[in-house]
Design an enzyme around this catalytic site. Sequence first.
Site, mmCIF file in Angstrom:
data_model
loop_
_atom_site.group_PDB
_atom_site.id
_atom_site.type_symbol
_atom_site.label_atom_id
_atom_site.label_comp_id
_atom_site.label_asym_id
_atom_site.label_seq_id
_atom_site.Cartn_x
_atom_site.Cartn_y
_atom_site.Cartn_z
ATOM 1 N N ASN A 175 -4.100 11.963 -5.443
ATOM 2 C CA ASN A 175 -4.956 11.879 -4.267
ATOM 3 C C ASN A 175 -4.316 12.671 -3.133
ATOM 4 O O ASN A 175 -3.178 12.403 -2.755
ATOM 5 C CB ASN A 175 -5.126 10.399 -3.879
ATOM 6 C CG ASN A 175 -6.088 10.182 -2.737
ATOM 7 O OD1 ASN A 175 -6.106 10.947 -1.780
ATOM 8 N ND2 ASN A 175 -6.885 9.131 -2.815
ATOM 9 N N HIS B 118 0.859 -1.193 0.000
ATOM 10 C CA HIS B 118 0.000 0.000 0.000
ATOM 11 C C HIS B 118 0.892 1.240 0.000
ATOM 12 O O HIS B 118 1.447 1.634 1.030
ATOM 13 C CB HIS B 118 -0.898 -0.020 1.230
ATOM 14 C CG HIS B 118 -2.025 0.977 1.202
ATOM 15 N ND1 HIS B 118 -2.113 1.977 0.258
ATOM 16 C CD2 HIS B 118 -3.122 1.117 2.001
ATOM 17 C CE1 HIS B 118 -3.205 2.692 0.490
ATOM 18 N NE2 HIS B 118 -3.836 2.188 1.539
ATOM 19 N N ASN C 53 -2.761 6.985 -0.843
ATOM 20 C CA ASN C 53 -3.742 7.589 0.070
ATOM 21 C C ASN C 53 -3.166 8.294 1.296
ATOM 22 O O ASN C 53 -3.789 8.346 2.353
ATOM 23 C CB ASN C 53 -4.751 6.528 0.527
ATOM 24 C CG ASN C 53 -5.611 6.031 -0.616
ATOM 25 O OD1 ASN C 53 -5.578 6.591 -1.711
ATOM 26 N ND2 ASN C 53 -6.368 4.976 -0.392
ATOM 27 N N TYR D 261 -0.576 7.582 3.197
ATOM 28 C CA TYR D 261 0.043 6.781 4.247
ATOM 29 C C TYR D 261 1.568 6.801 4.084
ATOM 30 O O TYR D 261 2.101 7.567 3.287
ATOM 31 C CB TYR D 261 -0.570 5.386 4.270
ATOM 32 C CG TYR D 261 -2.053 5.439 4.535
ATOM 33 C CD1 TYR D 261 -2.543 6.066 5.689
ATOM 34 C CD2 TYR D 261 -2.980 4.931 3.632
ATOM 35 C CE1 TYR D 261 -3.903 6.168 5.936
ATOM 36 C CE2 TYR D 261 -4.339 5.017 3.875
ATOM 37 C CZ TYR D 261 -4.810 5.641 5.022
ATOM 38 O OH TYR D 261 -6.154 5.750 5.264
#
Length: 369
Positions: free
Chosen positions: A232, A175, A178, A180
């Site tokens: 994003n 991941h 977003n 993180y």
Amino acid sequence: MTTLFDPIDLGAIHLSNRIVMAPLTRSRAIAGEVPNPLAVEYYSQRASTGLIISEATQISQSGQGYPNTPGIFTDEQVAGWKAITDAVHARGGKMVAQLWHVGRVSIPDYQPDGGQAVAPSAIAAVGNAMKRDFSMTPFETPRALAVEEIKAIVADYAHAAEQARKAGFDGVEVHGANGYLIDQFLKDGSNQRDDSYGGSVENRSRFLLEVVAAVVAVWGADRVGLRLSPSNGSNGTQDSNPETIFVHAAAALKPFGLAYLHVIEGEPGTPMASWDGAPKLAARMREAFGGPVMLNGGLTRELAEAAIAEGRADLVSVGVPVLANPDLVERWKRNAPLNTPDKATFYGGGARGYTDYPFLEAAEAQATE
């Protein structure tokens, strides 16, 4: 012409169709951040999708930033996931674990020592954090990671990847999106370091590439994917020149030969559309990456079909439509009506809004009664 319903090989993972269940945080883990036993039914209900990407799953205790999100770093968590992957495989499905560290998008409540969240730089995320009781509190300023600590987090990713193998997953997705931790290193709004992990695009990509290399060493590149979100601005994580950093990162990933690159880029007019003026980068990233690209971003059946037919993506991931329709593949194939998602049950709770959405046959039978 290639369609959503044609099979595809993502590295060593064979998919029966090109509709992927996107990672969806549901905040239903039980004590110890162990997956809820209800998740066995929840995920296996959706095994007809070509691939299931697990909800974001923290690689360590310091990587948690939301209530009741599952981990994959303890034996108890592995056992919980093993029950899920066994059930998905029994129904002919494929599933990868999404490996997650939230970085600055955390608060002391979740940290193992009750201390500060960690990040590339001591710059607070924008907005509010969710406490364990689901109440909100402003984000605090994180602590900038020392280089030795960065290396330790890379090792945590490798350990989590090993745990995912024990849990029976078909692969893993890193991941990197977003807002993180990996995204925080990539974007200059959150990374203002002056060492080998900050400044140039090469330096800001370093952490990402080290994580990918560590995970590939465990799984092999043909069972590893990566998610990125170039446009994003989640949690206030933005970049002054996203085209430069994300095209560079995609090109730097090409030599690995990863199973896929998962790009979030909202379709115009959808709630996931990027902020005004943000460049559309998925096409350039696809060219630089050179491997299979999965597109995500508020896709309806029509938008997903167009993305495949126009060659903008090899496959698509969808979130809320799969959440509310466990048999979405069949519904899209038949152009059948969809269930209405219950937003009140997206996060936290039990079976309602989780495992009780009707399949098409039940909905049709109820309609004729």
